[in-house]
Design a protein around this motif. Structure first.
Motif, PDB file in Angstrom:
ATOM      1  N   LEU A 135       0.841  -1.204   0.000  1.00 17.01           N
ATOM      2  CA  LEU A 135       0.000   0.000   0.000  1.00 17.01           C
ATOM      3  C   LEU A 135       0.874   1.251   0.000  1.00 17.01           C
ATOM      4  CD1 LEU A 135      -2.440  -1.379   2.696  1.00 17.01           C
ATOM      5  CD2 LEU A 135      -3.074  -0.875   0.316  1.00 17.01           C
ATOM      6  N   SER A 136       0.355   2.330  -0.589  1.00 15.25           N
ATOM      7  CA  SER A 136       1.118   3.581  -0.561  1.00 15.25           C
ATOM      8  C   SER A 136       0.634   4.447   0.591  1.00 15.25           C
ATOM      9  CB  SER A 136       0.986   4.310  -1.900  1.00 15.25           C
ATOM     10  OG  SER A 136      -0.379   4.452  -2.224  1.00 15.25           O
ATOM     11  N   VAL A 137       1.573   5.224   1.140  1.00 13.32           N
ATOM     12  CA  VAL A 137       1.321   5.923   2.407  1.00 13.32           C
ATOM     13  C   VAL A 137       1.861   7.352   2.347  1.00 13.32           C
ATOM     14  CG1 VAL A 137       1.904   5.922   4.882  1.00 13.32           C
ATOM     15  CG2 VAL A 137       1.573   3.743   3.702  1.00 13.32           C
ATOM     16  N   VAL A 138       1.148   8.284   2.963  1.00 15.45           N
ATOM     17  CA  VAL A 138       1.715   9.614   3.221  1.00 15.45           C
ATOM     18  C   VAL A 138       1.464   9.945   4.699  1.00 15.45           C
ATOM     19  CG1 VAL A 138      -0.373  10.863   2.451  1.00 15.45           C
ATOM     20  CG2 VAL A 138       1.830  12.029   2.455  1.00 15.45           C
ATOM     21  N   MET A 139       2.442  10.643   5.300  1.00 14.70           N
ATOM     22  CA  MET A 139       2.292  11.021   6.704  1.00 14.70           C
ATOM     23  C   MET A 139       1.985  12.516   6.814  1.00 14.70           C
ATOM     24  SD  MET A 139       5.701   9.361   8.316  1.00 14.70           S
ATOM     25  CE  MET A 139       6.040   7.609   8.393  1.00 14.70           C
ATOM     26  N   ALA A 140       1.240  12.894   7.840  1.00 16.26           N
ATOM     27  CA  ALA A 140       0.989  14.312   8.122  1.00 16.26           C
ATOM     28  C   ALA A 140       1.650  14.669   9.444  1.00 16.26           C
ATOM     29  CB  ALA A 140      -0.512  14.566   8.218  1.00 16.26           C
ATOM     30  N   CYS A 141       2.542  15.668   9.407  1.00 18.10           N
ATOM     31  CA  CYS A 141       3.212  16.112  10.645  1.00 18.10           C
ATOM     32  C   CYS A 141       2.279  17.091  11.362  1.00 18.10           C
ATOM     33  CB  CYS A 141       4.514  16.826  10.343  1.00 18.10           C
ATOM     34  SG  CYS A 141       5.714  15.829   9.471  1.00 18.10           S
ATOM     35  N   SER A 142       1.232  16.571  11.965  1.00 20.51           N
ATOM     36  CA  SER A 142       0.287  17.459  12.640  1.00 20.51           C
ATOM     37  C   SER A 142       0.648  17.691  14.099  1.00 20.51           C
ATOM     38  CB  SER A 142      -1.142  16.914  12.510  1.00 20.51           C
ATOM     39  OG  SER A 142      -1.564  17.029  11.173  1.00 20.51           O
TER      40      SER A 142
END
Ligand SMILES: Nc1nc2c(ncn2[C@@H]2O[C@H](COP(=O)(O)OP(=O)(O)OP(=O)(O)O)[C@@H](O)[C@H]2O)c(=O)[nH]1
Ligand SMILES: [Mg+2]
Length: 301
Positions: A135-142
């Motif tokens: 699966l492809s993933v993106v992270m959010a630096c919240s």
């Protein structure tokens, strides 16, 4: 893992095995059992519930005459443990992701909890796991509050070869989450992992902030990340977070360093939400799917 909890149960089973007991002895024995469970981080309500479950069987004459009453004690106890775990509906993470994929929408996971429980590390472990499943993933630096938080997550992102979306410190965490979701939509990314700042349930502003992140990002899954080592506090924190965020499930971290094991039972009982994974170390692969059956068999073997 679970050593202390296991010894509470084997202590109980051993006493039953030795001889039949009077009512007074049963009470005394169950009292000791409760104390030893509480020493293993099992919440008092849970310890009482388990004792009440077993009391009638210990007093039952016909049970005392069976050749091996320990079989019955084990069976009743494992049924009771199983009931606690199944009070919480299970969540099939991968089916959820596949369903969103079919709709050409990213699956959004929000990680929340108090300071230092392992949220950021768990985000990185999730990215590693999801990538290994293709699966492809993106992270959010919240987490735009804690100094170093953005660099920490960005470094993890590099290590596991995924993109992390970040803004400046002090910027709106909900806006960062929205950016990451927009990025996922435009790049056909399957899963968005939102890291958030640690917050105490008593901090009104930060709890309002998490509500805003939830409103803006509309996550498919809200996961409470709790630390097995700080368990006395974590159960009450989980309850408070639940009121505010109605999270869907929990991740229990630092289980590798926790010899007691009662935390898993206590949090499930208190929140009626399932534990999805256990954090069992500091490496990316140290994330184990949680299975009630496995815990029960570990406690009884
Ligand atoms: N032994 C062990 N250590 C862990 C585990 N998960 C996280 N840690 C460690 O716990 C510490 C804190 O982890 P972070 O991921 O930074 O925690 P956090 O919740 O993001 O912290 P804040 O953002 O400051 O609230 C780090 O040293 C991690 O390596 C685990 O499952 N086992
Ligand atoms: Mg963090």
């Amino acid at each position: 893992m679970f050593d202390k909890l296991r010894s509470s149960f084997s202590g109980l089973v051993k006493t039953v095995k030795e001889r039949s007991l009077t009512a007074k002895e049963v009470d005394e024995m169950l009292w000791n059992f409760q104390i030893s469970m509480m020493e293993s981080d099992v919440a008092q309500e849970v310890a009482e519930e388990l004792s009440n479950e077993i009391r009638p069987y210990l007093l039952d004459e016909s049970v005392k005459r069976t050749s091996d009453p320990t079989v019955m004690v084990r069976q009743k106890m494992s049924e009771a443990l199983n009931r606690i775990f199944t009070q919480a509906a299970s969540i099939d993470l991968f089916s959820g992701i596949e369903a969103k994929k079919k709709m050409k929408e990213p699956y959004v996971i929000l990680f929340l909890g108090i300071n230092g429980t392992g949220k950021t590390t768990t985000v990185a472990k999730f990215a590693f796991l999801l990538k290994s499943r293709g699966l492809s993933v993106v992270m959010a630096c919240s987490d735009t509050h804690r100094p170093g938080a953005i660099e920490q997550l960005t470094q993890h992102a590099k290590n596991v070869s995924v993109r992390a979306i970040a803004q400046q410190y002090g910027s709106d965490p909900a806006a960062v989450a929205r950016d990451a979701i927009l990025y996922a939509k435009s790049h056909n990314i399957d899963v968005v992992l939102i890291d958030t700042a640690g917050r105490m349930q008593t901090s009104h502003n930060l709890m309002e902030e998490i509500s805003k992140i939830v409103k803006v990002s509309n996550p498919d899954l809200k996961l409470f990340v709790g630390d097995a080592l700080a368990w006395n506090d974590s159960v009450s924190q989980a309850k408070e977070f639940l009121k505010f965020t109605d999270f869907d499930g929990a991740i229990l971290t630092k289980v590798d360093a926790d010899s007691k094991g009662g935390a898993a039972l206590s949090i499930t009982h208190a929140t009626k939400k399932p534990i999805l994974f256990l954090g069992v170390g500091q490496q990316y692969e140290d994330l184990e799917p949680f299975s009630p059956d496995k815990v029960i068999s570990m406690v009884f073997n």
